[in-house]
Each structure stands twice: as C-alpha cells, then as structure tokens.
Motif scaffolding. Structure first.
Motif, short mmCIF file in Angstrom:
data_model
loop_
_atom_site.label_atom_id
_atom_site.label_comp_id
_atom_site.label_asym_id
_atom_site.label_seq_id
_atom_site.Cartn_x
_atom_site.Cartn_y
_atom_site.Cartn_z
N ALA A 36 0.80 -1.22 0.05
CA ALA A 36 0.06 0.26 -0.03
C ALA A 36 0.92 1.09 -0.11
O ALA A 36 1.90 1.25 0.66
CB ALA A 36 -1.03 0.04 1.14
N SER A 139 -7.94 2.52 5.92
CA SER A 139 -7.77 2.01 4.52
C SER A 139 -7.30 0.57 4.44
O SER A 139 -8.23 -0.13 3.62
CB SER A 139 -6.44 2.73 3.67
OG SER A 139 -5.97 2.33 2.52
N SER A 143 -10.05 -2.35 2.20
CA SER A 143 -9.57 -2.99 1.27
C SER A 143 -9.82 -4.49 1.49
O SER A 143 -9.70 -5.23 0.96
CB SER A 143 -7.84 -2.78 1.04
OG SER A 143 -7.25 -2.98 2.14
#
Length: 145
Positions: A36, A139, A143
């Motif tokens: 990421a 995040s 995901s």
C-alpha cells in the motif's frame, strides 16, 4: 519531502520533483508484494531558513505538489500532516499570498519548546503517528472488505 526544500537544492531541482516522486512510486507499484502506498503532506515549516529550508517550498510548493503527485499516480489523497499542525499551531508565513517569516512562530507540537521551527516534539510526533495510524488502518479495513 522537506529535505528537498533546502535553499541550495529547491531552486535548481524543484522542476524535477513530480517526475522523481512519480518514478519512486512506480518502483513500489511494481513490487511483487504490492505494498500500500501512502503519501503525506508535510507539516508546516514554522521559520524560514531553519535547517536551510525554504518556508515557501514547504508551506506552499509541497502542499500543492504532493496532492498532484498522488492524483497523477492513481493514489488516494495524501495524509494531511500540514492540516493537522495548522489546527494546533496556525501559520500563514510562506503560504500562498504570504511572505516567508524568519522569526520564531512558537508551536507546542514543535521541538525546543516550539523554537526548532521544523521538527515535531514528542507531542507532535504522537499526534502525527495517531493520524497516520488511523488513516492506514481505516484504509486496510476498507481494502479487506
């Protein structure tokens, strides 16, 4: 980042910033592990010239360029460390429409009782880490859905 904003580097190399940053991002994007990638808008520079850095480069140029690099490379908007610090210790110096200021602007999240002008103290680093952790974990949770 902010070390690119040194007065002996930025005037000569600022035109290469976006391309160099994009090239670095592409290295990470090509990694088999698919990490990421998070960019961050740097905190304000509270005193022009401290550690050889240009306040306009940090407080204006990088604040404009980092979000553009993120967008141009298909990344999420950068983590806003500038806004975090502005909420605690507002500064106009070196921002668009405001001249740089070489005098101390004291901030209780900046080292040397605010006089460092650049580096966060333990409180500032703690707040910075808290924001980064919140956004990265949020995040990661999105995901994994």
């Amino acid at each position: 980042g902010t070390n690119d904003a040194k007065r002996w580097q930025w005037p000569k190399l600022h035109g290469e910033y976006e391309g160099d940053y994009g090239a670095l991002i592409s290295v990470f994007k090509r990694m088999p592990s698919k990490p990421a990638i998070f960019l961050m808008r740097p905190p304000p520079l509270y005193r022009d010239g401290v550690y050889g850095m240009l306040q306009v480069a940090v407080n204006s140029d990088l604040q404009r360029l980092v979000p553009k690099v993120a967008k141009d490379n298909g990344l999420a908007p950068p983590i806003d460390l500038f806004g975090l610090f502005q909420g605690e210790c507002p500064i106009a110096s070196g921002t668009p429409g405001h001249a740089p200021n070489a005098t101390d602007v004291v901030c209780d999240w900046v080292g040397a009782n605010g006089a460092d002008g650049c580096h966060p103290n333990n409180e500032g680093y703690g707040r910075l880490a808290e924001l980064v952790w919140q956004l990265i974990t949020r995040s990661a949770a999105r995901s994994s859905l």
